[in-house]
Design an enzyme around this catalytic site. Structure first.
Site, PDB file in Angstrom:
ATOM      1  N   ILE A  36      69.635  72.132 -35.979  1.00 47.23           N
ATOM      2  CA  ILE A  36      70.873  71.373 -35.753  1.00 47.23           C
ATOM      3  C   ILE A  36      70.896  70.055 -36.506  1.00 47.23           C
ATOM      4  CG2 ILE A  36      71.299  72.406 -33.499  1.00 47.23           C
ATOM      5  CD1 ILE A  36      70.078  69.976 -32.195  1.00 47.23           C
ATOM      6  N   GLY A  37      69.852  69.740 -37.216  1.00 48.10           N
ATOM      7  CA  GLY A  37      69.839  68.506 -37.995  1.00 48.10           C
ATOM      8  C   GLY A  37      68.582  68.412 -38.821  1.00 48.10           C
ATOM      9  N   ARG A  38      68.657  67.635 -39.876  1.00 40.74           N
ATOM     10  CA  ARG A  38      67.512  67.516 -40.779  1.00 40.74           C
ATOM     11  C   ARG A  38      67.491  66.119 -41.368  1.00 40.74           C
ATOM     12  NH1 ARG A  38      64.167  70.785 -43.907  1.00 40.74           N
ATOM     13  NH2 ARG A  38      65.042  72.633 -42.882  1.00 40.74           N
ATOM     14  N   GLY A  39      66.306  65.576 -41.499  1.00 43.84           N
ATOM     15  CA  GLY A  39      66.127  64.282 -42.131  1.00 43.84           C
ATOM     16  C   GLY A  39      65.019  64.338 -43.152  1.00 43.84           C
ATOM     17  N   ALA A  42      61.814  64.887 -40.552  1.00 44.02           N
ATOM     18  CA  ALA A  42      61.872  65.689 -39.334  1.00 44.02           C
ATOM     19  C   ALA A  42      63.049  66.642 -39.381  1.00 44.02           C
ATOM     20  CB  ALA A  42      61.975  64.789 -38.102  1.00 44.02           C
ATOM     21  N   VAL A  43      62.891  67.734 -38.660  1.00 44.22           N
ATOM     22  CA  VAL A  43      63.974  68.698 -38.465  1.00 44.22           C
ATOM     23  C   VAL A  43      64.168  68.849 -36.963  1.00 44.22           C
ATOM     24  CG1 VAL A  43      64.788  71.042 -38.893  1.00 44.22           C
ATOM     25  CG2 VAL A  43      63.354  69.892 -40.595  1.00 44.22           C
ATOM     26  N   VAL A  44      65.406  68.820 -36.522  1.00 44.33           N
ATOM     27  CA  VAL A  44      65.711  68.941 -35.099  1.00 44.33           C
ATOM     28  C   VAL A  44      66.353  70.296 -34.846  1.00 44.33           C
ATOM     29  CG1 VAL A  44      66.955  67.972 -33.139  1.00 44.33           C
ATOM     30  CG2 VAL A  44      65.961  66.461 -34.859  1.00 44.33           C
ATOM     31  N   LYS A  59      62.342  68.187 -31.810  1.00 46.93           N
ATOM     32  CA  LYS A  59      62.217  67.489 -33.090  1.00 46.93           C
ATOM     33  C   LYS A  59      60.851  67.799 -33.683  1.00 46.93           C
ATOM     34  CE  LYS A  59      61.850  62.945 -33.347  1.00 46.93           C
ATOM     35  NZ  LYS A  59      62.226  61.515 -33.423  1.00 46.93           N
ATOM     36  N   ASP A 174      66.921  48.862 -32.201  1.00 46.84           N
ATOM     37  CA  ASP A 174      67.798  49.703 -33.026  1.00 46.84           C
ATOM     38  C   ASP A 174      68.949  50.247 -32.187  1.00 46.84           C
ATOM     39  OD1 ASP A 174      68.660  50.810 -35.392  1.00 46.84           O
ATOM     40  OD2 ASP A 174      67.440  52.611 -35.205  1.00 46.84           O
TER      41      ASP A 174
END
EC number: 2.7.11.1
Length: 1007
Positions: A36-39, A42-44, A59, A174
């Site tokens: 559902i997400g990627r950076g 990390a990948v979530v 995560k 943050d």
């Protein structure tokens, strides 16, 4: 650097259309499902508890990609989250280690983050999950964000989490809308209206401590930057998201927990108005805007928010921490302690106090129950008991395509902006994807048996009447709208990286610049001194020789194509100090021409007929040149006797000379890097048209300007090495100033009434402030380019020469972040600069012969000289007290030895630099011009001079036929005869262009 960005990753319905679902993978008591997400690190994934079939977020962090600092941040995040058990803080449910990954199992927040909730507020009525919410509490309309009832509800829950952190001496560092995650209203779980049921770590995980149970529940996430900070301590690490960062952090000052209160103020303002209070293209411009605002927080005229909220926002958004309200005042504010006004009849407040304090760690909290023991066992690897039961609900997962977005590091995977209602029929994971549901509900598939409660019309009518009776005319402001669009586009590029981490070197430079700027000895008589992080104090008229349109630097002004008024600053001081003004010297006339040309060196009139890849200019029209401060015309280097810079200079003047020379060279390299950078970033919506006649101003076809992956890699590599070169020159400039300041501090010589020393100190301070601002700007852009390069390299075919697997470690650029950046072996800053200098000079020489754009020729010649000097900078390090003659002797020896051990570019540049210095100082022996020409004779085809040679020999092209003209003619003819090709024209041809426009400096009567 984006690793700890949870909030933007809880959107499972927004998948790329070209990504297939990942295979299921067991992780402890959970099963990992679709991504559902990627950076960057990390990948979530969406996950499900194996037995209860309730949802979690997993995560997965790749440890091999993390630097030591990021690993420390990750360990800190895990350690902190294990201690935090609060309904309004995202819980860490479990943690599993493998040989290469760490899997963090977190609470699943189905409605995404507050940022997307605010951005998609006008479409919330299209979703069954927020249709009732908007019916009861509609959006206020234009000029406003969310309904004040919703704003107060979210603020109470955020404050509850903050009080919990303060009781444990923790600061988050943050806080921003992207880190405030939303879950469906707790009442929706009890009624069975929520399809995506999250795993509960305890009975009250999704039971709010304050606020309304009928509204979405807010949870604070992302503790990657959190740390323990007692009330008497101060922190000094710059981290977090710039847009919501406190001014004291942006100023590299020590700070305390009040920094979180500033962030709360920015979030509250954004909820009320719909946008952040201060928007800028980078954190340097952001602090300028905050300081220039002087705590005057304004609201749109159409915004009808209550005075209590306005007062709270103004109390939080004080730029100086001492003026900002403290936590006790904040928690006691009536917005938090009093009931929410304007509620509908069926939304009775909870029985608890709105600002229900949480107990301190040792005061017997609600966690001293068997639930806590179960949780601790799970975190340590034990078997977790069944979670608390929910009402039966149909649980189905629907996969929906995520809109294609530009490939950017750690981008938010939020909504594309126009959400749609969820489908009526739930589908299994393998079904065809459906369109995304509303922004804030992107992860929640629709329920067929959703029950709509009848909307309450009382509040609707009340809100409409309030809006209609505001008396504010509904006037469209296209100019302001266009300005907002450009600002937003620039902001999206600048804040594509979600975090700013500044290395120790940058902190040291900024600390030294602050020390110099605020030292009492540097304040007296400081004409034209710069304000903190500004080019010139606002409203201060520029000194003589400066542009009347001076304005603070726009670090990424080139994005929107706006003209840079401050780019017209003259640079006469840079050349007055280098060239003497003696009326009895032929070289003084040449230096005068250089001074005349230097005023246009980087101004808006710059128009050399040059092209590079995709038609960029070198330097581009819109960047902040050196110097970026108003300065007087007086030169510290020119003595009363008309002598040239030499051994007779005092230490102050020599330092000023060396400092400004180094800064000027860095500016030229920066301008070249900007050409590459300009081609990597998209233009703002209103800046699709480039500069007139610019071949690179074609309409942008995509987010990358229609560039191929190969082109992106090439441009990124070239921009990165040039930015690194500019950073090294800027760092050297600061080192020169630091050596001078250390010497002055020991001797305390600035305290005496010495006019020359005071002027030198002020001038050095001005340059230091300029260097500080430029260093921060270049560091920001270099990081952006680095991330762009790393991502583009991964997109290359595996057999491509520039693919990371095909590049040797020896060609890497050291990086203080995640991993080394590897560039192609043949891409170096020196090679690019050398080729660019020759290209500029060659074209300028042809234009000079044909009589075209003589002003541009002068600019090109001087720019090329500075670029070659920058190449030599690492070879000839200029230090106070070091004579220029020694440098020239070294250059001559290198040439006499044939340059066996040096690249040809360095040989040529050394010879040219030494010969150029001899033209300035004819009394000192120098390198014969033919030596410089010989260095490139075998490489560049000769282009013979035509009629201009004879014209110069006869003096026909010289306006002065007196003795001064004869001296100039002698120099010019000698150089032109010895250089029959254009490669070494930097040191010969440019003299003839100056000789055609020089007026007699001493009115000899023959002119």
């Amino acid at each position: 650097m984006g690793l700890f960005h949870h909030s933007t990753l809880f959107l499972p319905l927004l998948r790329r259309s070209n990504e297939g679902p990942h295979g299921e993978m067991p992780i402890g008591h959970y099963t990992r499902l679709s991504e559902i997400g990627r950076g960057s690190f990390a990948v979530v994934y969406k996950g499900v508890h194996t037995r209860s079939r309730t949802y979690v977020a997993i995560k997965s962090v790749t440890m091999t990609k993390l630097s030591r600092k990021l690993k420390e941040n990750l360990a800190s995040e895990i350690s902190i989250l294990k201690q935090l058990h609060h309904p309004h803080i995202v819980a860490l449910l479990d943690c599993h280690d493998t040989t290469s990954n760490i899997h963090l199992v977190m609470e699943f927040c189905a409605l995404g983050d507050l940022s997307h909730f605010i951005k998609g507020r006008n479409t919330l009525q299209d979703s069954p999950y927020t249709r009732e919410l908007i019916a009861k509490y509609p959006n206020p309309g234009e000029g406003a964000g969310l309904n004040e009832v919703i704003v107060r509800h979210f603020l109470k829950q955020l404050s509850s989490a903050l009080r919990f952190l303060r009781d444990r001496d923790l600061i988050h560092r943050d806080i921003k809308p992207q880190n405030l995650l939303l879950c469906p209203a707790p009442s929706s779980y009890r009624s069975g209206a929520a399809d995506v049921v999250p795993f509960k770590s305890s009975e009250d995980s999704f039971s709010p401590k304050t606020g309304l149970e009928s509204l979405p529940m807010l949870k604070l996430a992302d503790f990657g930057f959190a740390r323990s900070l007692p009330a008497t301590s101060l922190a000094e690490t710059l981290c977090g998201s710039p847009l919501y960062m406190a001014p004291e952090i942006l100023r590299y000052e020590k700070y305390d927990a009040k920094a979180d209160l500033w962030s709360v103020g920015t979030v509250l303002y954004e909820m009320v108005v719909g946008r952040a209070p201060f928007r800028a293209v980078n954190h340097i411009e952001l602090i300028k805007k905050i300081e220039q605002n002087k705590d005057q927080i304004s609201f749109p005229s159409k915004n009808r928010v209550s005075e209590d909220i306005r007062e709270l926002i103004r109390g939080l958004l004080k730029q100086h921490p001492m003026d900002r309200m403290n936590f006790d005042v904040y928690f006691a504010h009536k917005v938090l302690t009093e009931p929410i006004p304007g509620l509908v009849a069926d939304d009775a407040p909870l029985g608890r106090s709105p600002a229900d304090p949480t107990p301190r760690p040792g005061s017997g909290s609600r966690r001293s129950t068997p639930v806590q023991m179960k949780r601790e066992n799970a975190l340590s690897g034990g078997v977790r008991d069944e979670p608390a039961t929910y009402p039966a609900a149909q649980r189905a997962m629907t996969q929906s395509p995520r809109p294609e977005t530009p490939s950017t590091p750690m981008r938010r995977t939020g909504s594309a902006g126009t959400p749609h209602a969820a489908p009526n029929e739930p589908t299994p994971p393998a079904s065809h994807p459906t369109r995304p549901s509303p922004v804030s509900l992107a992860t929640a598939p629709g329920r067929q048996e959703h029950v709509d409660r009848p909307p309450t019309t009382t509040v609707v009518e009340q809100q409409r009447r309030r809006t209609a009776s505001s008396g504010v005319p509904q006037v469209d402001k296209p100019v302001e709208k266009a300005k907002d669009e450009k600002e937003h586009a620039a902001q999206e590029v600048a804040f594509e990286r979600d975090y700013v981490l500044v290395e120790k070197r940058a902190v040291e430079m900024n600390a030294f610049a602050d020390e110099l700027a605020y030292n009492p000895r540097m304040q007296g008589g400081q004409a034209g001194a710069v304000s903190r992080r500004s080019g010139a104090a606002p409203g201060t008229p520029p000194a003589g020789g400066s542009s009347p349109h001076a304005s603070p630097s726009k670090a990424m002004q080139i994005i929107s194509g706006r003209s840079r008024a401050d780019s017209a600053h003259v640079r006469q001081n840079s050349y007055d100090r280098r060239y003497g003004q003696s009326p009895t010297s032929a070289t003084s006339a040449i230096s005068k021409a250089l001074n005349m040309a230097s005023g246009r060196l980087f101004g808006m009139s710059f128009s050399p007929p040059l092209t590079i890849t995709k038609g960029g200019r070198s330097p581009p029209l819109a960047y902040n040149p050196f110097p970026a401060y108003p300065s007087a015309q007086t030169s510290l280097i020119v003595h009363a006797d008309g002598g040239k810079p030499g051994a007779n200079l005092d230490e102050d003047s020599k330092t000023v000379h060396d400092l400004e020379e180094c800064a000027t060279r860095s500016d030229v390299v920066y301008g070249f890097a900007e050409v590459k950078y300009k081609q990597l970033i998209p233009l703002a919506p209103s800046a699709a048209t480039g500069y007139p006649g610019d071949p690179g101003s074609d309409a942008v076809d995509s987010a990358d300007g229609g560039l191929t992956v190969d082109a992106i890699v090439t441009l990124s590599e070239e921009a990165l090495v040039l930015y690194v070169k500019a950073l090294s020159l800027l760092a050297k400039s600061m080192d020169i100033a630091r050596v001078w300041w250390t010497r002055k501090s020991r001797g305390d010589t600035l305290s005496r009434a010495d006019t020359g020393s005071t002027v030198a100190g002020n001038r050095i301070n001005n340059v230091v402030q300029w260097v500080r601002n430029r260093f921060n700007e270049v560091l920001e852009k270099a990081e952006f380019v680095r991330l762009k390069l790393v991502e583009a390299q991964k997109r290359l075919p595996s057999d491509h020469p520039s693919h990371p697997s095909n590049l040797s470690v020896g060609s890497s650029l050291g990086s203080g972040t995640s991993a080394d950046v590897v560039v192609s072996p043949d891409v170096t800053a020196e090679k690019l600069m050398y080729e660019r200098a020759l290209e500029m000079s060659r074209v300028a020489a042809i234009n000079e012969i044909t009589g075209e754009d003589l002003a541009g020729c002068e600019i090109s010649y001087v720019t090329a000289i500075r670029m070659l000097e920058a190449i030599l900078d690492d070879v000839e390090v200029s230090r106070p007290g070091q004579s220029g003659g020694a440098d020239r002797a070294d250059a001559r020896r290198d040439n006499e030895d044939g340059g066996q051990n040096e690249p040809q570019a360095v040989i040529l540049a050394k010879s040219a630099n030494a010969w150029h210095s001899d033209i300035e100082n004819p009394e000192s022996p120098g390198v014969a011009p033919e030596e410089a020409g010989a260095a490139v004779e075998s490489v560049h085809a000769p282009v013979q001079w035509t009629g201009q040679n004879a014209a110069v020999e006869s003096g026909a092209s010289l306006p002065c036929s007196g003795s001064h003209a004869a001296e100039i003619r002698t120099l010019t003819v000698r150089s032109m005869q010895d250089h029959a090709h254009f490669a070494p024209l930097l040191f010969s041809i440019f003299i003839s262009s100056y000789s055609s426009s020089i007026s007699c400096p001493s009115s000899c009567g023959h002119c």
